[in-house]
Write a protein that holds these residues in place. Structure first.
Motif, PDB file in Angstrom:
ATOM      1  N   VAL A 133       0.840  -1.208   0.000  1.00 37.30           N
ATOM      2  CA  VAL A 133       0.000   0.000   0.000  1.00 37.30           C
ATOM      3  C   VAL A 133       0.869   1.250   0.000  1.00 37.30           C
ATOM      4  O   VAL A 133       0.583   2.232  -0.706  1.00 37.30           O
ATOM      5  N   ALA A 134       1.938   1.285   0.780  1.00 34.15           N
ATOM      6  CA  ALA A 134       2.785   2.476   0.863  1.00 34.15           C
ATOM      7  C   ALA A 134       3.406   2.793  -0.490  1.00 34.15           C
ATOM      8  O   ALA A 134       3.482   3.959  -0.912  1.00 34.15           O
ATOM      9  N   ALA A 135       3.873   1.735  -1.214  1.00 33.22           N
ATOM     10  CA  ALA A 135       4.491   1.945  -2.521  1.00 33.22           C
ATOM     11  C   ALA A 135       3.466   2.449  -3.541  1.00 33.22           C
ATOM     12  O   ALA A 135       3.748   3.330  -4.363  1.00 33.22           O
ATOM     13  N   VAL A 136       2.255   1.867  -3.486  1.00 36.02           N
ATOM     14  CA  VAL A 136       1.208   2.291  -4.418  1.00 36.02           C
ATOM     15  C   VAL A 136       0.799   3.741  -4.149  1.00 36.02           C
ATOM     16  O   VAL A 136       0.608   4.547  -5.074  1.00 36.02           O
ATOM     17  N   ALA A 137       0.681   4.101  -2.851  1.00 42.97           N
ATOM     18  CA  ALA A 137       0.310   5.484  -2.508  1.00 42.97           C
ATOM     19  C   ALA A 137       1.348   6.465  -3.037  1.00 42.97           C
ATOM     20  O   ALA A 137       1.012   7.525  -3.589  1.00 42.97           O
ATOM     21  N   LYS A 138       2.642   6.130  -2.897  1.00 43.59           N
ATOM     22  CA  LYS A 138       3.700   7.009  -3.374  1.00 43.59           C
ATOM     23  C   LYS A 138       3.675   7.094  -4.900  1.00 43.59           C
ATOM     24  O   LYS A 138       3.855   8.174  -5.483  1.00 43.59           O
ATOM     25  N   ARG A 139       3.467   5.960  -5.534  1.00 41.11           N
ATOM     26  CA  ARG A 139       3.471   5.908  -7.015  1.00 41.11           C
ATOM     27  C   ARG A 139       2.339   6.751  -7.601  1.00 41.11           C
ATOM     28  O   ARG A 139       2.534   7.449  -8.601  1.00 41.11           O
ATOM     29  N   PHE A 140       1.138   6.713  -6.999  1.00 40.70           N
ATOM     30  CA  PHE A 140      -0.017   7.423  -7.551  1.00 40.70           C
ATOM     31  C   PHE A 140      -0.230   8.814  -6.943  1.00 40.70           C
ATOM     32  O   PHE A 140      -1.179   9.508  -7.273  1.00 40.70           O
ATOM     33  N   GLY A 141       0.631   9.182  -5.986  1.00 39.48           N
ATOM     34  CA  GLY A 141       0.557  10.523  -5.413  1.00 39.48           C
ATOM     35  C   GLY A 141      -0.597  10.739  -4.488  1.00 39.48           C
ATOM     36  O   GLY A 141      -1.157  11.859  -4.430  1.00 39.48           O
ATOM     37  N   VAL A 142      -1.002   9.713  -3.742  1.00 35.45           N
ATOM     38  CA  VAL A 142      -2.096   9.856  -2.772  1.00 35.45           C
ATOM     39  C   VAL A 142      -1.602   9.341  -1.421  1.00 35.45           C
ATOM     40  O   VAL A 142      -0.536   8.721  -1.305  1.00 35.45           O
ATOM     41  N   SER A 143      -2.417   9.576  -0.409  1.00 39.27           N
ATOM     42  CA  SER A 143      -2.035   9.106   0.922  1.00 39.27           C
ATOM     43  C   SER A 143      -2.391   7.622   1.081  1.00 39.27           C
ATOM     44  O   SER A 143      -3.206   7.082   0.329  1.00 39.27           O
ATOM     45  N   ARG A 144      -1.795   6.960   2.088  1.00 36.80           N
ATOM     46  CA  ARG A 144      -2.118   5.567   2.338  1.00 36.80           C
ATOM     47  C   ARG A 144      -3.576   5.434   2.780  1.00 36.80           C
ATOM     48  O   ARG A 144      -4.246   4.468   2.423  1.00 36.80           O
ATOM     49  N   GLN A 145      -4.077   6.430   3.544  1.00 34.05           N
ATOM     50  CA  GLN A 145      -5.471   6.392   3.965  1.00 34.05           C
ATOM     51  C   GLN A 145      -6.401   6.408   2.762  1.00 34.05           C
ATOM     52  O   GLN A 145      -7.445   5.734   2.751  1.00 34.05           O
ATOM     53  N   ARG A 146      -6.002   7.174   1.759  1.00 33.74           N
ATOM     54  CA  ARG A 146      -6.839   7.247   0.550  1.00 33.74           C
ATOM     55  C   ARG A 146      -6.855   5.911  -0.172  1.00 33.74           C
ATOM     56  O   ARG A 146      -7.885   5.462  -0.695  1.00 33.74           O
ATOM     57  N   VAL A 147      -5.710   5.204  -0.206  1.00 32.99           N
ATOM     58  CA  VAL A 147      -5.648   3.892  -0.850  1.00 32.99           C
ATOM     59  C   VAL A 147      -6.575   2.926  -0.127  1.00 32.99           C
ATOM     60  O   VAL A 147      -7.334   2.165  -0.755  1.00 32.99           O
ATOM     61  N   TYR A 148      -6.524   2.918   1.233  1.00 33.91           N
ATOM     62  CA  TYR A 148      -7.397   2.031   1.993  1.00 33.91           C
ATOM     63  C   TYR A 148      -8.876   2.351   1.752  1.00 33.91           C
ATOM     64  O   TYR A 148      -9.725   1.453   1.710  1.00 33.91           O
ATOM     65  N   GLN A 149      -9.212   3.637   1.601  1.00 35.94           N
ATOM     66  CA  GLN A 149     -10.601   4.027   1.358  1.00 35.94           C
ATOM     67  C   GLN A 149     -11.077   3.524  -0.005  1.00 35.94           C
ATOM     68  O   GLN A 149     -12.195   3.027  -0.146  1.00 35.94           O
ATOM     69  N   ILE A 150     -10.174   3.621  -1.013  1.00 35.76           N
ATOM     70  CA  ILE A 150     -10.521   3.131  -2.351  1.00 35.76           C
ATOM     71  C   ILE A 150     -10.757   1.623  -2.319  1.00 35.76           C
ATOM     72  O   ILE A 150     -11.701   1.097  -2.930  1.00 35.76           O
ATOM     73  N   LEU A 151      -9.907   0.917  -1.606  1.00 34.26           N
ATOM     74  CA  LEU A 151     -10.066  -0.534  -1.516  1.00 34.26           C
ATOM     75  C   LEU A 151     -11.391  -0.879  -0.837  1.00 34.26           C
ATOM     76  O   LEU A 151     -12.096  -1.820  -1.250  1.00 34.26           O
ATOM     77  N   ALA A 152     -11.741  -0.134   0.212  1.00 36.33           N
ATOM     78  CA  ALA A 152     -13.000  -0.404   0.911  1.00 36.33           C
ATOM     79  C   ALA A 152     -14.191  -0.132   0.005  1.00 36.33           C
ATOM     80  O   ALA A 152     -15.167  -0.902  -0.013  1.00 36.33           O
ATOM     81  N   ASP A 153     -14.123   0.963  -0.749  1.00 39.94           N
ATOM     82  CA  ASP A 153     -15.225   1.290  -1.670  1.00 39.94           C
ATOM     83  C   ASP A 153     -15.369   0.208  -2.726  1.00 39.94           C
ATOM     84  O   ASP A 153     -16.496  -0.175  -3.096  1.00 39.94           O
ATOM     85  N   TYR A 154     -14.213  -0.295  -3.189  1.00 40.88           N
ATOM     86  CA  TYR A 154     -14.264  -1.341  -4.219  1.00 40.88           C
ATOM     87  C   TYR A 154     -14.893  -2.615  -3.671  1.00 40.88           C
ATOM     88  O   TYR A 154     -15.721  -3.260  -4.324  1.00 40.88           O
ATOM     89  N   ASP A 155     -14.514  -2.974  -2.457  1.00 43.45           N
ATOM     90  CA  ASP A 155     -15.059  -4.184  -1.855  1.00 43.45           C
ATOM     91  C   ASP A 155     -16.565  -4.072  -1.654  1.00 43.45           C
ATOM     92  O   ASP A 155     -17.309  -5.059  -1.761  1.00 43.45           O
ATOM     93  N   ALA A 156     -17.022  -2.840  -1.412  1.00 43.35           N
ATOM     94  CA  ALA A 156     -18.448  -2.646  -1.150  1.00 43.35           C
ATOM     95  C   ALA A 156     -19.281  -2.560  -2.425  1.00 43.35           C
ATOM     96  O   ALA A 156     -20.425  -3.029  -2.466  1.00 43.35           O
ATOM     97  N   GLY A 157     -18.697  -1.980  -3.498  1.00 45.42           N
ATOM     98  CA  GLY A 157     -19.533  -1.746  -4.691  1.00 45.42           C
ATOM     99  C   GLY A 157     -18.921  -2.122  -6.008  1.00 45.42           C
ATOM    100  O   GLY A 157     -19.538  -1.887  -7.069  1.00 45.42           O
ATOM    101  N   GLY A 158     -17.714  -2.647  -6.025  1.00 49.59           N
ATOM    102  CA  GLY A 158     -17.107  -3.056  -7.275  1.00 49.59           C
ATOM    103  C   GLY A 158     -16.583  -1.879  -8.102  1.00 49.59           C
ATOM    104  O   GLY A 158     -16.322  -0.785  -7.576  1.00 49.59           O
ATOM    105  N   ASP A 159     -16.449  -2.118  -9.426  1.00 49.77           N
ATOM    106  CA  ASP A 159     -15.855  -1.107 -10.316  1.00 49.77           C
ATOM    107  C   ASP A 159     -16.610   0.223 -10.272  1.00 49.77           C
ATOM    108  O   ASP A 159     -16.004   1.300 -10.266  1.00 49.77           O
ATOM    109  N   ALA A 160     -17.942   0.163 -10.226  1.00 52.90           N
ATOM    110  CA  ALA A 160     -18.746   1.390 -10.268  1.00 52.90           C
ATOM    111  C   ALA A 160     -18.490   2.271  -9.057  1.00 52.90           C
ATOM    112  O   ALA A 160     -18.579   3.494  -9.128  1.00 52.90           O
ATOM    113  N   ALA A 161     -18.134   1.641  -7.911  1.00 51.39           N
ATOM    114  CA  ALA A 161     -17.947   2.409  -6.686  1.00 51.39           C
ATOM    115  C   ALA A 161     -16.688   3.263  -6.722  1.00 51.39           C
ATOM    116  O   ALA A 161     -16.582   4.245  -5.982  1.00 51.39           O
ATOM    117  N   VAL A 162     -15.711   2.869  -7.543  1.00 51.64           N
ATOM    118  CA  VAL A 162     -14.461   3.642  -7.605  1.00 51.64           C
ATOM    119  C   VAL A 162     -14.323   4.384  -8.929  1.00 51.64           C
ATOM    120  O   VAL A 162     -13.250   4.914  -9.254  1.00 51.64           O
TER     121      VAL A 162
END
Length: 398
Positions: free
Chosen positions: A21-50
């Motif tokens: 997660v830390a490497a992905v956050a650095k690569r895409f220019g977002v925070s680690r918290q934002r990465v975790y939020q995206i993953l949670a949204d995806y788990d809840a609603g799939g592609d449409a949620a993100v």
């Protein structure tokens, strides 16, 4: 398949590629918290949620309401049907007069274009290319012209009109089968008595307005005599160049568009009633873009007035003629022909006439002997000689 969804790319990098997660956050220019939020949204609603969300506001407070859009379209149709100006500026004026919200003229134009009510004119000359002239004061220049319209039976009639150059105020508009020079001069005289004399007039080179292109036959015509008597400067457009009288030419377009929206008048009298109705509308109801959306009457009645300042030169001319067998000859003054008594004793004699306005001295062409003198009385056709023999009196009243 390529996808512009950055959030889904983050999900694939963590879940499918097993990146930290830390490497992905650095690569895409977002925070680690934002990465975790995206993953949670995806788990809840799939592609449409993100999927990327539109940043456009949910509401548009400046958007034109559908009711107002319909009002603009209906107003355009109604004005056009009545032969009235129906451009964006005019529609904006009427919306304001009705107490409604007034969009910008560009918005009104876009609404009309989307409704298919504007005909593109790609070859039309841009207004910015015109050199515009306007008199600085009311009564500085009166433009006059004669146009023609047709009655219901196809009869062609003439319409004489005068407008004030500064205010566009329609001084008069008159219909007749045809206008003589005397009739035009009479109308100018009437307008002078009503509004005061203008500083100048601007017309084309029609013979009812000027005799300058007639080889000075008969001298100044009746219209020019009125100008001279009131010290009004005469201005004429260049032959074959109607753009000089552009305001009155444009006025004729407005007039004929208005008349075309109505049934043709069956008689000149009924046409005059229509012209009077149009004059009232044009002067008091129709806002003029060049006048800051004011009416011509508002500008003319409140504006400062110019006054004549011309110092006309005395008109003189010479004429060679032959005395008729009845002892008379003719001379034209102010466009009207007068008969001068010379005397039967001089029948068939060649004469020379020196004419200074109304004053005429006649001499024998062969000897130079002065034989008569006349002062033209415009109220009568036949002119008696002022004197015939001996030395002339000291003044014309003797």
């Amino acid at each position: 398949m390529n996808s512009p969804n950055r959030n889904l790319a983050i999900v694939r990098a963590v879940r499918d590629q097993k990146q930290k997660v830390a490497a992905v956050a650095k690569r895409f220019g977002v925070s680690r918290q934002r990465v975790y939020q995206i993953l949670a949204d995806y788990d809840a609603g799939g592609d449409a949620a993100v999927a990327p969300k539109s940043r456009a506001p949910h509401t548009h407070p400046q958007a034109v309401p559908e009711a107002l859009r319909n009002d603009i379209i209906d107003m355009r149709k109604q004005l056009t049907r009545h032969g009235l100006d129906a451009g964006p500026e005019t529609i904006a004026y009427h919306l304001a007069a009705q107490g409604k919200r007034v969009p910008s003229t560009s918005t009104i134009r876009r609404i009309l274009t989307d409704a298919g009510l504007v005909t593109p004119e790609p070859k039309k000359r841009p207004k910015s290319s015109y050199i515009r002239f306007e008199a600085a004061l009311c009564n500085e220049i009166w433009q006059a012209d004669i146009t023609h319209v047709f009655l219901a039976d196809g009869t062609r009639v003439e319409v004489l009109d005068f407008i004030d150059d500064h205010s566009r105020y329609l001084m008069s508009i008159t219909a007749a089968a045809a206008f003589s020079g005397a009739a035009v001069a009479a109308e100018l005289t009437r307008l002078i008595s009503t509004y005061g004399p203008p500083a100048s007039t601007l017309t084309d080179n029609g013979l009812v307005f000027t005799a300058r292109l007639a080889g000075r036959k008969g001298g100044r015509n009746a219209f020019e005599k009125v100008l001279t008597a009131n010290r009004i400067q005469q201005k004429n457009g260049r032959p074959g160049h109607p753009q000089t009288q552009g305001k009155i030419e444009r006025f004729h377009q407005t007039l004929k568009k208005w008349l075309a929206a109505r049934s043709p008048a069956p008689t000149i009298n009924e046409l005059q009633h229509l012209l009077d109705e149009f004059a009232d509308y044009y002067n008091t109801q129709r806002p003029h873009r060049a006048l800051g959306r004011r009416t011509p009457a508002q500008v003319y009645t409140t504006g400062a007035k110019a006054s004549p300042r011309d110092n006309p030169k005395e008109e003189w001319r010479i004429r060679n003629d032959t005395v008729c067998t009845n002892g008379k000859t003719t001379v034209r003054y102010a466009g009207k022909l007068f008969h001068l008594g010379i005397g039967r004793a001089y029948a068939s004699k060649k004469i020379l006439m020196v004419i200074t306005d109304k004053h005429i001295i006649t001499s024998l062409a062969d000897t130079g002997e002065v034989i008569t003198e006349h002062y033209i009385d415009t109220s009568r056709d036949y002119q008696k000689p002022y004197w015939k023999t001996g030395d002339p009196p000291l003044n014309p009243h003797q």
